[in-house]
Design a protein around this motif. Structure first.
Motif, mmCIF file in Angstrom:
data_model
loop_
_atom_site.group_PDB
_atom_site.id
_atom_site.type_symbol
_atom_site.label_atom_id
_atom_site.label_comp_id
_atom_site.label_asym_id
_atom_site.label_seq_id
_atom_site.Cartn_x
_atom_site.Cartn_y
_atom_site.Cartn_z
ATOM 1 N N SER A 182 0.836 -1.208 0.000
ATOM 2 C CA SER A 182 0.000 0.000 0.000
ATOM 3 C C SER A 182 0.868 1.254 0.000
ATOM 4 O O SER A 182 0.574 2.229 -0.708
ATOM 5 N N GLY A 183 1.952 1.249 0.771
ATOM 6 C CA GLY A 183 2.832 2.417 0.800
ATOM 7 C C GLY A 183 3.515 2.648 -0.530
ATOM 8 O O GLY A 183 3.611 3.795 -1.006
ATOM 9 N N ILE A 184 4.008 1.582 -1.172
ATOM 10 C CA ILE A 184 4.659 1.722 -2.476
ATOM 11 C C ILE A 184 3.669 2.215 -3.519
ATOM 12 O O ILE A 184 4.002 3.058 -4.367
ATOM 13 N N THR A 185 2.441 1.714 -3.473
ATOM 14 C CA THR A 185 1.421 2.152 -4.436
ATOM 15 C C THR A 185 1.092 3.628 -4.260
ATOM 16 O O THR A 185 0.991 4.376 -5.238
ATOM 17 N N PHE A 191 3.252 6.826 -11.103
ATOM 18 C CA PHE A 191 4.227 6.743 -12.179
ATOM 19 C C PHE A 191 4.058 5.491 -13.039
ATOM 20 O O PHE A 191 4.339 5.530 -14.231
ATOM 21 N N PHE A 192 3.623 4.366 -12.449
ATOM 22 C CA PHE A 192 3.567 3.132 -13.228
ATOM 23 C C PHE A 192 2.216 2.416 -13.169
ATOM 24 O O PHE A 192 2.015 1.439 -13.894
ATOM 25 N N ILE A 193 1.275 2.870 -12.341
ATOM 26 C CA ILE A 193 -0.051 2.257 -12.285
ATOM 27 C C ILE A 193 -1.115 3.165 -12.883
ATOM 28 O O ILE A 193 -1.926 2.730 -13.712
ATOM 29 N N GLY A 203 -7.601 6.217 -8.151
ATOM 30 C CA GLY A 203 -8.062 6.927 -6.961
ATOM 31 C C GLY A 203 -8.778 6.005 -5.989
ATOM 32 O O GLY A 203 -8.559 6.080 -4.770
ATOM 33 N N TRP A 204 -9.640 5.129 -6.502
ATOM 34 C CA TRP A 204 -10.343 4.193 -5.624
ATOM 35 C C TRP A 204 -9.380 3.206 -4.977
ATOM 36 O O TRP A 204 -9.491 2.884 -3.794
ATOM 37 N N ILE A 205 -8.418 2.720 -5.769
ATOM 38 C CA ILE A 205 -7.459 1.748 -5.235
ATOM 39 C C ILE A 205 -6.617 2.375 -4.130
ATOM 40 O O ILE A 205 -6.422 1.775 -3.062
ATOM 41 N N THR A 206 -6.115 3.582 -4.358
ATOM 42 C CA THR A 206 -5.293 4.226 -3.332
ATOM 43 C C THR A 206 -6.116 4.561 -2.088
ATOM 44 O O THR A 206 -5.593 4.525 -0.973
ATOM 45 N N ALA A 212 -6.448 0.387 4.371
ATOM 46 C CA ALA A 212 -5.783 -0.857 4.760
ATOM 47 C C ALA A 212 -4.465 -0.560 5.464
ATOM 48 O O ALA A 212 -4.098 -1.235 6.434
ATOM 49 N N HIS A 213 -3.761 0.459 5.002
ATOM 50 C CA HIS A 213 -2.493 0.864 5.618
ATOM 51 C C HIS A 213 -2.716 1.315 7.062
ATOM 52 O O HIS A 213 -1.956 0.929 7.961
ATOM 53 N N ASN A 214 -3.765 2.091 7.271
ATOM 54 C CA ASN A 214 -4.042 2.595 8.616
ATOM 55 C C ASN A 214 -4.451 1.486 9.582
ATOM 56 O O ASN A 214 -4.138 1.550 10.778
ATOM 57 N N PHE A 215 -5.160 0.473 9.086
ATOM 58 C CA PHE A 215 -5.578 -0.628 9.952
ATOM 59 C C PHE A 215 -4.438 -1.612 10.198
ATOM 60 O O PHE A 215 -4.334 -2.188 11.290
ATOM 61 N N ALA A 216 -3.591 -1.836 9.185
ATOM 62 C CA ALA A 216 -2.492 -2.792 9.340
ATOM 63 C C ALA A 216 -1.368 -2.224 10.193
ATOM 64 O O ALA A 216 -0.586 -2.999 10.768
ATOM 65 N N GLY A 217 -1.267 -0.901 10.290
ATOM 66 C CA GLY A 217 -0.199 -0.288 11.069
ATOM 67 C C GLY A 217 -0.160 -0.712 12.523
ATOM 68 O O GLY A 217 0.875 -1.200 13.013
#
Length: 379
Positions: A182-185, A191-193, A203-206, A212-217
């Motif tokens: 999630s962080g790399i995306t 640039f590549f997606i 926009g929806w994916i990010t 997901a990033h906030n919950f997994a942290g």
């Protein structure tokens, strides 16, 4: 008819007479049009004493609509009125941050300085680091392939990881993968997606990945703490580690350097990645999540936390990429050890000879998660 003609003639003569009088009053030569420099034009109000020091209210009286004093104050960081409470938004009335110079930025306002560090340093050099590590791993695998056992498996297994150890490791590993992807995306995806899937879907994916990033942290933070204390006992440095480092573990030779349960490379990952970078990543992540009690969350605080978090995270990902490689396709039997908890006796002897010797000598039980009723091996 004669009278009508006479009336028309009188009207024409009157018009000519008026035109002659107008020409007599007009100047002989019309003045030429001259250009004017707009910078030299000063309205009468600007000639008033103290014009440059006028407040916005004073300026609006002499030049309605000119609110230059207000924007001059905004640019200088003057605090205006805000209905938000100071405890929740201490700088809500300040639209533009004061000037600051972060490492790698010019002397400019805080927001622009953070942008320069992120776009000019973290994104290009961080992305290059990940690509370099990925390329190095690919070349190493291409040239060396999987590290396979030299001896034949004996069929006797030794317990390397207990169910609790594997549960803690897999929980932390899954949280790390979610955070890393999630962080790399979010950092590099545009640039590549985005050019491939478009702005709307990206926009929806990010947006989903951000949540997901906030919950997994927090899960990563808790599981990382459990992993640290679970494996701390076997990761203390020993004199054999220096020999392992000098010989690079024997990776480029024909025989591995003897080591205990964890070799020096694994200990570097443990202390440098799990403890050192892990502590920085978790602490800065808690600041970004605004869950540190008593901390004043100003923009400068969040900017510094983001820069520290990004740099530490990129270094951690680069380090763990090597760890993941060795634990999957880089070494035969390594993935099986974390999947089932057991390794063949030959694997233990070749990769961790000192640990194997301690087991054979009875210093360490071969099976720690179940009662040992027979020999210190599992058939």
């Amino acid at each position: 008819m004669y009278r009508s003609f006479q009336s028309v003639l009188c009207a024409v003569l009157t018009v000519f007479a008026l035109s002659a009088v107008a020409q007599d009053k007009a100047p002989a030569v019309a003045p030429a049009i001259q250009s004017v420099n707009i910078q030299d034009v000063k309205p009468d109000a600007s000639d008033a004493p103290g014009y440059a020091e006028q407040t916005n209210g004073e300026r609006s009286k002499v030049q309605p609509g000119n609110n230059a004093p207000m924007w001059r104050g905004v640019g200088a960081g003057v605090e205006g009125y805000s209905s938000l409470p100071k405890s929740q938004a201490p700088e809500a009335g300040v639209l533009i941050q004061p000037f600051v110079q972060y490492p790698g930025s010019r002397l400019t306002n805080g927001g622009e300085a953070w942008r320069q560090v992120r776009n000019n340093w973290i994104i290009p050099y961080g992305g290059s680091l990940l690509l370099i590590v990925l390329g190095a791993i690919a070349v190493f695998y291409w040239r060396k392939g999987m590290m396979r056992l030299h001896g034949a498996p004996t069929g006797k297994e030794i317990e390397r990881f207990t169910p609790f150890e594997r549960s803690a490791h897999w929980t932390n590993a899954i949280a790390f993968v979610v955070l890393a992807l999630s962080g790399i995306t979010m950092a590099f995806g545009k640039f590549f997606i985005k050019p491939v899937i478009g702005e709307t879907l990206f926009g929806w994916i990010t947006y989903l990945l951000k949540n997901a990033h906030n919950f997994a942290g927090p899960l990563f933070a808790v599981s990382l703490t459990v992993v640290f204390f679970t494996f701390l006992k076997d990761n203390w440095p020993s004199k054999e580690d220096f020999v392992w480092i000098i010989k690079a573990g024997g990776m480029f030779g024909g025989k591995e350097v003897p080591s205990h349960r964890f070799n020096a490379g694994e200990k570097v990952v443990f202390w440098g990645g799990v403890f050192g970078l892990g502590l920085v990543v978790v602490a800065s992540g808690f600041v970004l999540d605004k869950i540190v009690p008593g901390l004043i969350y100003e923009r400068s605080t969040m900017q510094i936390a983001h820069m520290v978090h990004a740099v530490a995270t990129l270094l951690m990902i680069a380090m763990f990429m090597g760890h993941i490689y060795m634990g999957t396709i880089g070494m035969e039997g390594a993935y099986k050890a974390m999947k089932t908890g057991y390794v063949d006796e030959t694997w233990a002897k070749e990769h961790h000879e000192l640990w194997h010797d301690d087991i054979q000598a009875g210093k360490i039980p071969a099976h720690r998660s179940e009662p040992v009723t027979g020999p210190a091996v599992r058939a």
